[in-house]
Design an enzyme around this catalytic site. Structure first.
Site: not given
Length: 288
Positions: A82, A179, A206, A231
């Protein structure tokens, strides 16, 4: 089943109109947990590690482990690099046996991004590997170290990127961010539909940690086939370990810690596979 190119998994997802999770892993325990979840649900799986995470999880150590786990799996598994930023790291991943790589040129101007992506596509062809690229820029950074401003993907630029590079999957910026989101994410599903109508490559979302189930479903209906989750898995593993530690007062041995890490990773992968609709789809993937 076995290690497969990511495009094999995504093309079947396109036909079946569902999403496939691409789960970031950092160690053996997370790999085991993710594969266990996929085998339990009979779901295809994408295992990934981002280049920015390699200081913690060296590619020459974690990479072969990921590939070995994929080859031994009872379900189809793609192994993906990634956010590959540098050619040497991308080349190393391909040599190790990764079946997919992402070249992230989103920080470059469009011309440079297209040129570099095309070069990676040529490199990956020798290995039969899939190439993902990004147009626009997803907010934040993969490791949380930078507060990068999101740049919405242009439909015109997405068309050009696909046409001039021969990429296999296209990551888009539609209000998503890496995140955990600080507030309610404003995902531009309308822009996603516009991009999907003008391109043929499977689309990639993403920043999957923190998006609601409803919005995930809307994105899948609008053309997203690969959804990155990092995350929330790291957080679930940490939570599982912390809760077990508090409950017992202390770990008595390493192997209890090991099992809790596996359990935490597995739980988050199970949750997202059920949301994305990939459960039960392993047998649909045609391995060539």
């Amino acid at each position: 089943m076995s290690l497969v190119p990511m495009k094999t998994i995504l093309s079947q997802a396109e036909e079946g109109n569902y999403g496939v999770g691409s789960f970031s892993v950092a160690n053996m325990e997370m790999v085991i947990g993710a594969v266990q979840a996929a085998e339990e649900l009979k779901s295809p799986l994408i295992l990934q590690v981002a280049e920015v995470r390699l200081n913690h999880s060296p590619l020459h150590l974690l990479g072969p482990l990921m590939v070995a786990a994929a080859r031994a799996s009872e379900v189809p598994v793609a192994v993906h690099l990634d956010h590959g930023m540098s050619t040497p790291v991308i080349a190393q991943a391909l040599e190790i046996g990764f079946s997919s790589v992402m070249y992230d040129g989103s920080h470059h101007d469009l011309e440079t991004n297209i040129s570099n992506t095309a070069g990676v596509v040529q490199m990956a062809e020798k290995y039969g590997a899939t190439v993902e690229a990004e147009i626009g820029r997803v907010g934040g950074s993969e490791d949380g170290s930078e507060d990068i401003e999101m740049q919405l993907t242009s439909v015109k630029d997405a068309e050009r990127m696909e046409k001039e590079t021969g990429l296999d999957a296209l990551a888009v910026a539609i209000g998503n961010a890496h995140g955990m989101y600080k507030g309610e994410p404003d995902i531009r599903v309308d822009r996603l539909r516009e991009i999907d109508a003008r391109t043929e490559a499977p689309l990639v979302l993403h920043g999957g940690s923190g998006i609601s189930e409803k919005v995930f479903q809307q994105c899948i209906e609008a053309g997203v086939r690969k959804i990155n989750v990092a995350t929330s898995t790291f957080n679930k593993v940490t939570k599982q370990v912390n809760e077990a530690f508090v409950a017992t007062g202390a770990y008595q041995n390493y192997f209890d810690l090991h099992q809790d890490e596996v359990k935490g990773a597995k739980a988050n992968v199970l949750k997202h596979m059920n949301i994305f609709g990939s459960a039960g789809k392993a047998s649909a993937v045609q391995i060539k």
